[in-house]
Design a protein around this motif. Structure first.
Motif, mmCIF file in Angstrom:
data_model
loop_
_atom_site.group_PDB
_atom_site.id
_atom_site.type_symbol
_atom_site.label_atom_id
_atom_site.label_comp_id
_atom_site.label_asym_id
_atom_site.label_seq_id
_atom_site.Cartn_x
_atom_site.Cartn_y
_atom_site.Cartn_z
ATOM 1 N N TRP A 1 0.856 -1.178 0.000
ATOM 2 C CA TRP A 1 0.000 0.000 0.000
ATOM 3 C C TRP A 1 0.895 1.231 0.000
ATOM 4 C CZ3 TRP A 1 -1.108 -4.514 2.252
ATOM 5 C CH2 TRP A 1 -2.369 -5.052 2.064
ATOM 6 N N ASN B 1 -1.812 4.361 1.847
ATOM 7 C CA ASN B 1 -3.097 3.682 2.063
ATOM 8 C C ASN B 1 -3.803 3.246 0.784
ATOM 9 O OD1 ASN B 1 -2.989 3.849 4.930
ATOM 10 N ND2 ASN B 1 -3.606 5.995 4.776
ATOM 11 N N LEU C 1 -3.802 0.542 -2.257
ATOM 12 C CA LEU C 1 -3.239 -0.737 -2.687
ATOM 13 C C LEU C 1 -2.647 -0.607 -4.086
ATOM 14 C CD1 LEU C 1 -2.806 -3.802 -2.208
ATOM 15 C CD2 LEU C 1 -5.065 -4.146 -3.242
#
Length: 151
Positions: free
Chosen positions: A24, A27, A29
């Protein structure tokens, strides 16, 4: 001759497969991740004791590389514009290796904060090849930690 218990518990299928690794970036992916590597290197000074050369850790250096099979820009343009205006933006990476064959379904997760980039891959391509972009980075080792470990 009977096999040792650990030979049975840790057979070849128990070895980690990087195909199940995830990363990630702030935050988000990275579904197009190809490779992720980060390491901490100890910088040492020689210390002479008697006739022997020993060493002392004087600092730590964090560095790594992330490689993706390009699909989207990944805010590279935002990093470039920040650099051009004199700013030094930082990122956070979270890496996870989670292999379905791991003993007891364990997984390992680490967090790397205060990540800076050393290069920005603006554009590259080769005919007949899937486009890959590699991003070398640095980080402060004090801002890296394991969130989960395989024991």
């Amino acid at each position: 001759m009977a096999r040792a218990a650990e030979d049975v518990t840790y057979r070849g299928r128990r070895r980690w497969n990087g195909s199940h690794g995830k990363v990630w970036w702030d935050n988000e992916l990275l579904f197009e991740i190809e490779k992720f590597e980060c390491k901490v290197t100890a910088n040492r000074e020689d210390v002479i004791i008697g006739n022997s050369v020993d060493s002392k850790i004087v600092s730590l250096k964090g560095e790594g590389t992330i490689t993706i099979k390009s699909v989207i820009n990944r805010n590279i343009s935002a990093y470039l514009e920040a650099w051009k205006s004199g700013q030094d933006p930082r990122a956070t990476f979270v890496g996870l290796i989670e292999d379905p064959d791991a003993v007891d379904k364990q997984k390992e997760r680490c967090s790397i904060d205060n990540v800076w980039f050393n290069e920005l891959a603006i554009m590259n391509f080769e005919k007949g090849k899937v486009v890959e972009k590699e991003f070398p980075f640095g980080f402060t080792p004090e801002d890296a930690s394991f969130m989960e470990t395989i024991s």
